[in-house]
Design a protein around this motif. Structure first.
Motif, PDB file in Angstrom:
ATOM      1  N   TRP A 177       1.334  -3.011  -5.997  1.00  0.00           N
ATOM      2  CA  TRP A 177       1.862  -2.297  -4.822  1.00  0.00           C
ATOM      3  C   TRP A 177       3.184  -2.903  -4.372  1.00  0.00           C
ATOM      4  O   TRP A 177       4.163  -2.175  -4.139  1.00  0.00           O
ATOM      5  CB  TRP A 177       0.839  -2.373  -3.688  1.00  0.00           C
TER       6      TRP A 177
ATOM      7  N   SER B 124      -3.896   2.818  -3.707  1.00  0.00           N
ATOM      8  CA  SER B 124      -4.381   1.444  -3.566  1.00  0.00           C
ATOM      9  C   SER B 124      -5.641   1.394  -2.705  1.00  0.00           C
ATOM     10  O   SER B 124      -6.566   0.615  -2.983  1.00  0.00           O
ATOM     11  CB  SER B 124      -3.295   0.548  -2.950  1.00  0.00           C
ATOM     12  N   SER B 125      -5.723   2.248  -1.671  1.00  0.00           N
ATOM     13  CA  SER B 125      -6.929   2.298  -0.834  1.00  0.00           C
ATOM     14  C   SER B 125      -8.134   2.772  -1.624  1.00  0.00           C
ATOM     15  O   SER B 125      -9.237   2.213  -1.502  1.00  0.00           O
ATOM     16  CB  SER B 125      -6.696   3.222   0.367  1.00  0.00           C
TER      17      SER B 125
ATOM     18  N   ASN C 265       0.046   3.991  -1.175  1.00  0.00           N
ATOM     19  CA  ASN C 265      -0.933   3.483  -0.205  1.00  0.00           C
ATOM     20  C   ASN C 265      -2.290   4.138  -0.390  1.00  0.00           C
ATOM     21  O   ASN C 265      -3.335   3.483  -0.326  1.00  0.00           O
ATOM     22  CB  ASN C 265      -0.429   3.724   1.224  1.00  0.00           C
TER      23      ASN C 265
ATOM     24  N   GLU D  76       2.374  -8.263   5.369  1.00  0.00           N
ATOM     25  CA  GLU D  76       1.720  -7.915   4.102  1.00  0.00           C
ATOM     26  C   GLU D  76       1.804  -9.078   3.104  1.00  0.00           C
ATOM     27  O   GLU D  76       0.842  -9.380   2.401  1.00  0.00           O
ATOM     28  CB  GLU D  76       2.369  -6.661   3.498  1.00  0.00           C
TER      29      GLU D  76
END
Length: 301
Positions: free
Chosen positions: A68, A97-98, A94, A16
């Motif tokens: 994040w 953020s998506s 998650n 990441e």
């Protein structure tokens, strides 16, 4: 197994970070191109739109990624968890953020096609309001999903019962909660149902109950005490899998020809294979009672 998971989590976290650095380099390259080759945009309009769209999307994506990384690092350090542990808070971040990245991608796509930024955000706000009005149930479902993700009442891995369904929580999405039942079937429960139905979370009690209900004909002459003793006897090989003094046999109802029983005991540690064996053993023993009734009737005859 724990060591393998920890190694995988660390490797994934490093990946990441590498992806973030790569995106940062691309973004800096786009910014440099915008300032140094700006005169090319007058000649090639599509190139200017492409650079503007990339700048917008990559810039927003980097900000989302920074937020994040900071929040995940703070949360895991605060709770002393392994990196990228499957946890409700991590799962919720998650999902958010998506969603944000998807929105910014759509905005960048519209910029690529020549939409004005001010007019674009005004149009998007109207479209979002219209979508919220026309899809109230869908939006409510998404909000309920986020509430579940950021709460500690329902977590990944919990053993729960929702109405007539029960199983292990495999995933929590913006639309539904994914359960795996005892038959390894995947059951999707809408988030709105979770909020409108009584949910029994056995994992929060750190115990699991194994319950079997059955009926016996009055021809079976043994007393409930004898019946309980026999069922306990067949479970002796699994004594370590049963909480001490938790076994009980209850009479739920006495009918004209039948007696309705319920046998129940607590399991301190979830073990699906042992649960299946104990359940099968109890069912076979209960079924054998009917055979004894037939034999007794033939002997009396």
């Amino acid at each position: 197994m724990v060591g393998d998971q920890a190694t995988y989590n660390k490797k994934r976290f490093r990946n990441e970070i590498l992806i973030f650095i790569l995106k940062l380099c691309v973004y800096l390259g786009v910014v440099w191109f915008n300032f140094s080759k700006h005169e090319m945009f007058d000649k090639y309009a599509w190139l200017g739109r492409t650079m503007n769209a990339l700048s917008l999307f990559l810039g927003a994506n980097l900000l989302i990624s920074i937020a994040w990384i900071v929040m995940i690092s703070w949360y895991l350090r605060k709770n002393r968890l392994q990196r990228l542990t499957r946890d409700n808070f991590v799962l919720g971040l998650n999902r958010i953020s998506s969603v944000l990245n998807t929105i910014m991608f759509l905005v960048a796509l519209l910029v690529f096609f020549g939409q004005n930024i001010k007019e674009l955000f005004f149009s998007l706000s109207i479209a979002a309001a219209a979508f919220a009005l026309l899809s109230k149930e869908y939006v409510a479902n998404m909000i309920n999903g986020l509430i579940i993700m950021f709460s500690d009442q329902l977590s990944l891995g919990d053993q729960v019962r929702v109405g007539e369904y029960k199983g292990k929580v495999l995933d929590i999405t913006l639309i539904n909660v994914v359960l795996q039942n005892d038959d390894d079937d995947i059951v999707l429960i809408p988030n709105s149902v979770i909020f409108s139905t009584m949910v029994l979370n056995q994992s929060k009690q750190n115990i699991k109950k194994l319950t079997i209900e059955f009926e016996l004909d009055h021809k079976y002459h043994s007393s409930p005490d004898q019946l309980e003793t026999e069922l306990k006897t067949v479970l002796r090989p699994y004594a370590s899998n049963i909480t001490e003094n938790s076994f009980s046999l209850k009479i739920l109802e006495i009918k004209k020809d039948l007696v309705h029983y319920k046998v129940q005991f607590l399991i301190p540690r979830p073990d699906k294979e042992s649960e299946r064996r104990m359940r099968r053993l109890l069912i076979n023993t209960i079924l054998s009672f009917s055979g004894r009734e037939v034999n007794a009737a033939e002997n009396n005859h």
